[in-house]
Design an enzyme around this catalytic site. Structure first.
Site, mmCIF file in Angstrom:
data_model
loop_
_atom_site.group_PDB
_atom_site.id
_atom_site.type_symbol
_atom_site.label_atom_id
_atom_site.label_comp_id
_atom_site.label_asym_id
_atom_site.label_seq_id
_atom_site.Cartn_x
_atom_site.Cartn_y
_atom_site.Cartn_z
ATOM 1 N N TYR A 1 0.839 -1.209 0.000
ATOM 2 C CA TYR A 1 0.000 0.000 0.000
ATOM 3 C C TYR A 1 0.875 1.259 0.000
ATOM 4 C CZ TYR A 1 -3.164 3.668 1.626
ATOM 5 O OH TYR A 1 -3.861 4.848 1.763
ATOM 6 N N ARG B 1 1.256 6.876 -6.755
ATOM 7 C CA ARG B 1 0.119 7.796 -6.939
ATOM 8 C C ARG B 1 0.550 9.241 -6.701
ATOM 9 N NH1 ARG B 1 -5.342 6.995 -3.441
ATOM 10 N NH2 ARG B 1 -3.817 6.879 -1.745
ATOM 11 N N TYR C 1 -0.953 13.029 6.449
ATOM 12 C CA TYR C 1 -0.509 12.001 7.398
ATOM 13 C C TYR C 1 1.006 12.102 7.593
ATOM 14 C CZ TYR C 1 -4.833 9.085 7.106
ATOM 15 O OH TYR C 1 -6.105 8.586 7.171
ATOM 16 N N ARG D 1 -11.461 13.381 2.002
ATOM 17 C CA ARG D 1 -12.416 12.562 2.762
ATOM 18 C C ARG D 1 -13.728 12.409 2.007
ATOM 19 N NH1 ARG D 1 -9.214 9.608 5.748
ATOM 20 N NH2 ARG D 1 -7.785 10.880 7.000
ATOM 21 N N GLU E 1 -14.137 -0.813 6.631
ATOM 22 C CA GLU E 1 -14.089 0.495 5.965
ATOM 23 C C GLU E 1 -15.412 0.708 5.233
ATOM 24 O OE1 GLU E 1 -10.326 1.839 4.129
ATOM 25 O OE2 GLU E 1 -11.509 2.125 2.289
HETATM 26 C C1 3EB Z 1 -7.711 6.168 5.831
HETATM 27 O O1 3EB Z 1 -8.556 6.961 6.213
HETATM 28 C C2 3EB Z 1 -8.170 4.780 5.571
HETATM 29 O O2 3EB Z 1 -5.371 5.525 -0.067
HETATM 30 O O3 3EB Z 1 -6.990 5.892 -1.467
HETATM 31 C C3 3EB Z 1 -9.385 5.347 2.851
HETATM 32 C C4 3EB Z 1 -9.765 5.902 1.627
HETATM 33 C C5 3EB Z 1 -8.096 4.890 3.034
HETATM 34 C C6 3EB Z 1 -8.838 5.994 0.587
HETATM 35 C C7 3EB Z 1 -6.577 5.656 -0.326
HETATM 36 C C8 3EB Z 1 -7.187 4.988 1.980
HETATM 37 C C9 3EB Z 1 -7.549 5.533 0.764
HETATM 38 O O4 3EB Z 1 -6.507 6.448 5.732
HETATM 39 C C10 3EB Z 1 -7.673 4.251 4.318
#
Ligand code: 3EB
Length: 326
Positions: free
Chosen positions: A135, A142, A195, A208, A314
């Site tokens: 990942y 990306r 992050y 989001r 999720e």
């Molecule tokens: C998160 O909130 C959970 O890498 O495209 C959620 C939605 C998550 C999209 C992405 C990852 C992705 O980090 C994981």
């Protein structure tokens, strides 16, 4: 599927479930997601995206797409083995970068530059090669493609999900359009694109949620939403706690979307959901916890891997509202 919809109004679709014995004849781009459905009587579901007007097909650098005047749905699948392991970049990172660069070239050529929503699926998402989780390799590819194509990697980025499957190629479906998105963040969470480094050398590039306001309708795409507060996974090993927290995050995103929307009041019961569950045995608990808040909403439960090893569930959602009718 609804047999009443004329093919020219179908932009594309998703076939999700066990690989069907008789796959539908493809007249439109289709993303195939081979993952077990939970609590569903059939072998697979075929979801369709319908355009407001006529659409026409196209192909560009291996991307199958259909577009109307305003909107484009496309699918690209790349086999990682087609990329060489020479150099510092893993084959997954290279495939991811290549896929996104092709998508951005297509959108420029079609003059529908705004990426709204992306669905990413890859094999063995939590596996590690050369000391880096796959990942995280995906996130480098990306992120670097956004940068290489002079796109912002923070703020104005699409809604997304990135999900792990047992096998298969890197598969990316996307919706893009002429209209820019209005990004929606979650006040309870650090934006994913911010992050810290402990989650990998490049942050995930997604919002989001995004709101898209079209002349006759408003769309809300809520990204994959999990049990994360701030930037940390909470309720380790606790499926009830994680489900409750993911739902609280969906509600927070919804409240934020309603604050930003000029036209629509979105409600939990008015969304269509896909719920990814890591361990099939957790399904009854998750279903029972979600049934009251989600009400009569359409919910599809899928067994799949989530991008962080410690995440068990999720939830993603979508709503298309015609203002005034809601
Ligand atoms: C998160 O909130 C959970 O890498 O495209 C959620 C939605 C998550 C999209 C992405 C990852 C992705 O980090 C994981």
């Amino acid at each position: 599927m609804d047999a009443e919809v004329p093919v020219r109004e179908i932009l594309g679709g998703t076939l999700i479930g066990c690989r069907p014995s008789a796959p539908p004849a493809e007249c439109w781009p289709m993303q195939t997601v081979v993952a077990p459905l939970l609590g569903y009587p059939g072998e697979a579901v075929h979801e369709l995206w319908i355009s407001a007007g006529d659409s026409h097909p196209g192909e560009f650098e291996g991307i199958a797409f259909r577009r109307s005047r305003e909107v484009l749905f496309g699918v690209i699948e790349l086999e990682e083995q087609a990329f060489s392991t020479t150099g510092r970049e893993s084959t997954l990172q290279q495939a991811t970068g290549e896929a996104y660069r092709r998508i951005f070239r297509l959108l420029a050529a079609q003059e529908l530059p705004h990426l709204w929503r992306v669905w990413n699926y890859l094999a063995d998402i939590n596996g590690e090669t050369n000391g880096l989780e796959r990942y995280r390799q995906f996130n480098i590819g990306r992120h670097d493609a956004f940068a290489a194509c002079a796109r912002a990697a923070t703020g104005d980025v699409p809604a997304a999900c990135t999900i792990g499957l047992p096998q298969g190629p890197l598969s990316i479906a996307f919706i893009a359009g002429r209209t820019p998105v209005q990004p929606v963040e979650n006040p309870r969470q650090v934006s994913a694109y911010h992050y810290p480094m402990e989650y990998g050398p490049r942050s995930p590039t997604f919002s989001r949620a995004v709101l898209v306001t079209l002349p006759e309708r408003e769309c809300l795409f809520i990204s994959g939403t999990a049990s994360i507060v701030g930037h940390r996974t909470v309720h380790l090993g606790d499926i009830c706690g994680q489900t409750r927290e993911a739902l609280a995050n969906i509600e927070a995103v919804l409240a934020e979307a309603n604050r930003l929307s000029r036209h629509t009041t979105f409600t939990l019961g008015g969304l269509a959901y896909r719920v990814y569950i890591r361990h099939a045995e957790d399904f009854p608990v998750v279903r029972d916890m979600l049934s009251a808040p989600m009400g009569a909403a359409a919910v599809l439960f899928v067994q799949a891997d989530i991008c962080r090893q410690d995440l068990l569930v999720e939830i993603e959602a979508v709503a298309v509202n015609v203002p005034g009718s809601a």
